[in-house]
Write a protein that holds these residues in place. Structure first.
Motif, PDB file in Angstrom:
ATOM      1  N   LYS A 273       0.825  -1.210   0.000  1.00 44.75           N
ATOM      2  CA  LYS A 273       0.000   0.000   0.000  1.00 44.75           C
ATOM      3  C   LYS A 273       0.858   1.258   0.000  1.00 44.75           C
ATOM      4  N   LEU A 274       1.944   1.229   0.759  1.00 47.00           N
ATOM      5  CA  LEU A 274       2.811   2.406   0.819  1.00 47.00           C
ATOM      6  C   LEU A 274       3.493   2.648  -0.525  1.00 47.00           C
ATOM      7  N   ARG A 275       3.891   1.589  -1.190  1.00 46.93           N
ATOM      8  CA  ARG A 275       4.512   1.746  -2.516  1.00 46.93           C
ATOM      9  C   ARG A 275       3.513   2.356  -3.499  1.00 46.93           C
ATOM     10  N   LYS A 276       2.281   1.868  -3.488  1.00 48.96           N
ATOM     11  CA  LYS A 276       1.245   2.421  -4.370  1.00 48.96           C
ATOM     12  C   LYS A 276       0.996   3.895  -4.051  1.00 48.96           C
ATOM     13  N   TYR A 277       0.986   4.236  -2.759  1.00 48.12           N
ATOM     14  CA  TYR A 277       0.812   5.626  -2.344  1.00 48.12           C
ATOM     15  C   TYR A 277       1.957   6.483  -2.889  1.00 48.12           C
ATOM     16  N   CYS A 278       3.172   5.996  -2.759  1.00 53.88           N
ATOM     17  CA  CYS A 278       4.336   6.750  -3.244  1.00 53.88           C
ATOM     18  C   CYS A 278       4.289   6.935  -4.759  1.00 53.88           C
ATOM     19  N   GLU A 279       3.857   5.925  -5.477  1.00 50.61           N
ATOM     20  CA  GLU A 279       3.698   6.046  -6.931  1.00 50.61           C
ATOM     21  C   GLU A 279       2.624   7.078  -7.260  1.00 50.61           C
ATOM     22  N   ARG A 280       1.485   6.958  -6.616  1.00 51.77           N
ATOM     23  CA  ARG A 280       0.341   7.845  -6.868  1.00 51.77           C
ATOM     24  C   ARG A 280       0.675   9.303  -6.564  1.00 51.77           C
ATOM     25  N   GLU A 281       1.438   9.536  -5.501  1.00 53.55           N
ATOM     26  CA  GLU A 281       1.768  10.894  -5.073  1.00 53.55           C
ATOM     27  C   GLU A 281       3.024  11.450  -5.746  1.00 53.55           C
ATOM     28  N   GLY A 282       3.627  10.677  -6.635  1.00 57.71           N
ATOM     29  CA  GLY A 282       4.831  11.139  -7.328  1.00 57.71           C
ATOM     30  C   GLY A 282       6.068  11.137  -6.454  1.00 57.71           C
ATOM     31  N   LEU A 283       6.050  10.343  -5.391  1.00 60.38           N
ATOM     32  CA  LEU A 283       7.199  10.265  -4.489  1.00 60.38           C
ATOM     33  C   LEU A 283       8.219   9.234  -4.959  1.00 60.38           C
TER      34      LEU A 283
ATOM     35  N   ARG B 229       9.939   7.427  -8.343  1.00 60.51           N
ATOM     36  CA  ARG B 229      10.179   7.519  -9.785  1.00 60.51           C
ATOM     37  C   ARG B 229       9.775   6.196 -10.420  1.00 60.51           C
ATOM     38  N   THR B 230       8.962   6.275 -11.444  1.00 59.25           N
ATOM     39  CA  THR B 230       8.515   5.057 -12.111  1.00 59.25           C
ATOM     40  C   THR B 230       9.256   4.791 -13.415  1.00 59.25           C
ATOM     41  N   GLY B 231      10.031   5.737 -13.876  1.00 62.74           N
ATOM     42  CA  GLY B 231      10.836   5.546 -15.081  1.00 62.74           C
ATOM     43  C   GLY B 231      12.277   5.938 -14.811  1.00 62.74           C
ATOM     44  N   ARG B 232      13.037   6.107 -15.866  1.00 62.04           N
ATOM     45  CA  ARG B 232      14.447   6.496 -15.711  1.00 62.04           C
ATOM     46  C   ARG B 232      14.599   7.910 -15.173  1.00 62.04           C
ATOM     47  N   ALA B 233      13.664   8.744 -15.497  1.00 61.16           N
ATOM     48  CA  ALA B 233      13.718  10.143 -15.056  1.00 61.16           C
ATOM     49  C   ALA B 233      12.344  10.543 -14.551  1.00 61.16           C
ATOM     50  N   GLY B 234      12.274  11.711 -14.028  1.00 59.63           N
ATOM     51  CA  GLY B 234      10.991  12.201 -13.544  1.00 59.63           C
ATOM     52  C   GLY B 234      11.030  12.490 -12.065  1.00 59.63           C
ATOM     53  N   PRO B 235       9.884  12.880 -11.534  1.00 59.99           N
ATOM     54  CA  PRO B 235       9.835  13.237 -10.115  1.00 59.99           C
ATOM     55  C   PRO B 235       9.945  12.013  -9.214  1.00 59.99           C
ATOM     56  N   GLY B 236      10.307  12.267  -7.994  1.00 63.74           N
ATOM     57  CA  GLY B 236      10.373  11.204  -7.005  1.00 63.74           C
ATOM     58  C   GLY B 236      11.739  10.564  -6.918  1.00 63.74           C
ATOM     59  N   VAL B 237      11.848   9.615  -6.021  1.00 63.24           N
ATOM     60  CA  VAL B 237      13.115   8.922  -5.799  1.00 63.24           C
ATOM     61  C   VAL B 237      13.076   7.550  -6.457  1.00 63.24           C
ATOM     62  N   ALA B 238      14.241   7.003  -6.671  1.00 63.77           N
ATOM     63  CA  ALA B 238      14.343   5.662  -7.251  1.00 63.77           C
ATOM     64  C   ALA B 238      13.734   4.632  -6.302  1.00 63.77           C
ATOM     65  N   LYS B 239      13.230   3.543  -6.864  1.00 66.67           N
ATOM     66  CA  LYS B 239      12.630   2.484  -6.069  1.00 66.67           C
ATOM     67  C   LYS B 239      13.623   1.945  -5.039  1.00 66.67           C
TER      68      LYS B 239
END
Length: 122
Positions: free
Chosen positions: A38-48, A50-60
């Motif tokens: 649930k926390l991982r999904k929250y972090c993805e949803r809130e942009g916390l 990073r889901t790709g090589r670049a972009g907002p948020g931190v690396a997994k």
């Protein structure tokens, strides 16, 4: 944390903030705990996270390190509210480009988890 500093948790103000309670709830907390999924999904949803090589948020990987540091009790329930506060603090450090510590500094260990943390270190 020594007995003289036990009441001086560095994240006490964070834990007292109603916005942090809302974030804990928004992350999917149930019964006082939020699971890793649930926390991982929250972090993805809130942009916390990073889901790709670049972009907002931190690396997994940074998310995983923050979880490992914040999961003081090391139980299967997930993170308690205090542990969630530690996790979010560490995530802020990583988001700002800072390095996460190798071990959790004493001042970040919630007073309720101090004895657990000591036992795990022994």
């Amino acid at each position: 944390m020594t007995e003289s500093t036990a009441g001086e948790w560095a994240l006490a103000a964070c834990a007292a903030d109603p916005a942090m309670r809302r974030a804990f709830s928004d992350a999917g907390a149930e019964g006082g705990w939020v699971s890793g999924v649930k926390l991982r999904k929250y972090c993805e949803r809130e942009g916390l996270m990073r889901t790709g090589r670049a972009g907002p948020g931190v690396a997994k990987s940074a998310l995983a390190v923050a979880w490992d540091l914040a999961d003081i009790a090391r139980d299967a329930r997930g993170l308690s509210f205090d542990e969630f506060c530690v996790f979010m603090h560490l995530l802020c450090i990583a988001t700002a480009g800072g390095n996460l510590p190798e071990s959790l500094p004493e001042e970040l260990i919630p007073p309720n988890d101090e004895m657990i943390a000591r036992a795990l270190q022994e």
